[in-house]
Design a protein around this motif. Structure first.
Motif, short mmCIF file in Angstrom:
data_model
loop_
_atom_site.label_atom_id
_atom_site.label_comp_id
_atom_site.label_asym_id
_atom_site.label_seq_id
_atom_site.Cartn_x
_atom_site.Cartn_y
_atom_site.Cartn_z
N ILE A 73 0.85 -1.18 0.00
CA ILE A 73 0.00 0.00 0.00
C ILE A 73 0.89 1.23 0.00
CG2 ILE A 73 -1.83 1.26 1.19
CD1 ILE A 73 -2.65 -1.54 0.18
N ASN A 74 0.77 2.04 -1.04
CA ASN A 74 1.60 3.22 -1.22
C ASN A 74 0.87 4.42 -0.61
OD1 ASN A 74 3.01 5.45 -2.13
ND2 ASN A 74 3.33 4.64 -4.19
N THR A 75 1.26 4.82 0.59
CA THR A 75 0.57 5.91 1.28
C THR A 75 0.82 7.26 0.61
OG1 THR A 75 2.42 6.10 2.84
CG2 THR A 75 0.57 4.71 3.49
N ALA A 76 1.95 7.43 -0.03
CA ALA A 76 2.21 8.67 -0.76
C ALA A 76 1.24 8.81 -1.92
CB ALA A 76 3.65 8.72 -1.25
N ALA A 77 0.90 7.69 -2.55
CA ALA A 77 -0.07 7.72 -3.65
C ALA A 77 -1.45 8.12 -3.15
CB ALA A 77 -0.12 6.35 -4.32
N LEU A 78 -1.83 7.64 -1.96
CA LEU A 78 -3.11 8.04 -1.37
C LEU A 78 -3.17 9.55 -1.18
CD1 LEU A 78 -3.69 5.34 1.38
CD2 LEU A 78 -5.35 5.94 -0.39
N LYS A 79 -2.12 10.09 -0.61
CA LYS A 79 -2.08 11.54 -0.37
C LYS A 79 -2.14 12.31 -1.68
CE LYS A 79 0.62 11.01 3.88
NZ LYS A 79 1.94 11.25 4.53
N LYS A 80 -1.43 11.83 -2.67
CA LYS A 80 -1.42 12.50 -3.96
C LYS A 80 -2.80 12.46 -4.60
CE LYS A 80 0.69 12.62 -8.53
NZ LYS A 80 1.69 12.04 -9.46
N ASN A 81 -3.45 11.29 -4.57
CA ASN A 81 -4.77 11.16 -5.19
C ASN A 81 -5.79 12.07 -4.51
OD1 ASN A 81 -3.62 9.27 -6.88
ND2 ASN A 81 -4.41 7.51 -5.75
N LEU A 82 -5.72 12.17 -3.19
CA LEU A 82 -6.62 13.07 -2.47
C LEU A 82 -6.36 14.52 -2.88
CD1 LEU A 82 -8.79 13.61 -0.32
CD2 LEU A 82 -6.97 13.62 1.40
N SER A 83 -5.10 14.88 -3.03
CA SER A 83 -4.78 16.26 -3.42
C SER A 83 -5.27 16.55 -4.84
CB SER A 83 -3.28 16.51 -3.32
OG SER A 83 -2.55 15.81 -4.32
#
Length: 356
Positions: free
Chosen positions: A9-19
């Motif tokens: 699970i790529n947490t940086a990707a989650l943050k990016k997608n939310l942004s």
């Protein structure tokens, strides 16, 4: 040593997608949808990476309580509402917002004695015919709810059956606008597809789901490949055996695949018991040591056969990506006759999860 399959699970990707959602709908508040255990990613694993959202939307009251216990203090929306009148005391205690979609729920609110009112999302059935009141009822119900001491802030909502279809969105929004005329409240109608492709639907609150996890709300990755969205879950494994097939020999159950020539193949530690689609046909893309190749034969409970013709350097222990950063989950789902949502949600509990 444990079996070599892993979901990352790529947490940086989650943050990016939310942004990205925030940039697409800058004037709207965001309900980050984490139903189905965050689409298979795990609520406990991902919620902190999505903590810049304005609220979380989910189904199960136990998931809501988990968020509160984990420290989340901002809004939580129950997308199917409450299921028993006794739940209302819990909703009040934990400051949960609930959808109201049925007359029995209104009656329960009338009878409830709560120390302070609950915020309510009133659901309009604009044609999907799952949950919600008919448009002809809404004005009457709105005024009924406004009179109840157990009801606080009222928001109108609906849900699109096919938000990637422009004509349907136009028809739904026409019906919604007519229904909500002269009703003074916030509005929430935009799901993932509407957020991406129909900015006129953004209003006060948007409800991103699948796009937070880096997959397309349509069946096709190409529809979002220029959006900047990044896949969050990558399913990796390794080759655990090598076989050399002679012409005419088969691999796997029911002899679904027979070699037409000498063929070098690998056996991967992954199967339908891990959440890989059982109906994935020969030709489903996989990546071995950075080279895109394909599955061959039937998907077994625990193993998948892959063609190594394009990657003769592959050996036992070679890395395999089943879906993720390079092999898009939408592509695996589409060729398998399903959707990316299902594959995410189907990830088995036996697959170890690593947080990146």
């Amino acid at each position: 040593m444990s079996r070599p399959i892993t979901a990352t699970i790529n947490t940086a990707a989650l943050k990016k997608n939310l942004s990205i959602v925030r940039n697409i709908a800058p004037r709207s508040h965001i309900w980050a949808v984490i139903k189905a255990n965050a689409y298979g990613h795990g609520i406990e694993r991902v919620w902190k990476s999505l903590s810049n959202t304005d609220g979380f939307a989910l189904l199960d009251i136990h998931e809501a309580l988990l968020l509160r216990e984990q420290g989340w203090q901002k809004p939580i929306l129950l997308l199917e509402g409450f299921f028993h009148s006794d739940d209302l005391n819990i909703l009040h205690q934990y400051h949960l917002t609930t959808i109201v979609h049925s007359h029995w729920q209104i009656q329960a609110l009338k009878k409830a004695y709560l120390p302070s009112p609950l915020d309510i999302y009133l659901k309009i059935n604009c044609g999907m015919n799952r949950l919600g009141f008919q448009p002809s009822e809404i004005h009457k119900i709105w005024h009924q709810l406004k009179e109840l001491r157990s009801v606080g802030k009222l928001t109108l909502m609906t849900h699109f059956a096919e938000a990637e279809c422009t004509q349907e969105v136009i028809e739904y929004m026409k019906k919604f606008s007519q229904t909500s005329k002269n009703l003074n409240g916030n509005i929430s109608v935009a799901n993932s597809a509407a957020i991406l492709w129909h900015p006129q639907t953004h209003f006060d609150w948007v409800r991103p789901g699948i796009i937070l996890y880096g997959a397309s709300p349509s069946k096709h990755w190409k529809d979002i490949e220029d959006s900047g969205l990044v896949p969050v879950m990558t399913l990796n494994s390794k080759i655990i055996a090598i076989q050399n097939l002679v012409s005419g020999s088969s691999v796997g159950y029911s002899h679904y695949y027979r070699a037409s020539h000498m063929q070098y193949i690998g056996i991967v530690a992954c199967g339908y018991a891990d959440g890989y689609p059982h109906h994935a046909p020969t030709g489903t893309p996989v990546m071995v040591e950075g080279i895109v190749t394909q599955t061959i034969g039937a998907i077994s409970m625990d193993m998948i056969a892959v063609d190594l013709t394009r990657c003769p350097q592959a050996r036992i222990g070679s890395s395999v990506e089943l879906w993720g950063e390079n092999i898009k989950i939408n592509d695996v789902a589409s060729i398998s006759g399903t959707i990316g949502y299902e594959l995410m949600c189907a990830l088995s509990s036996r697959v170890p999860v690593k947080i990146k």
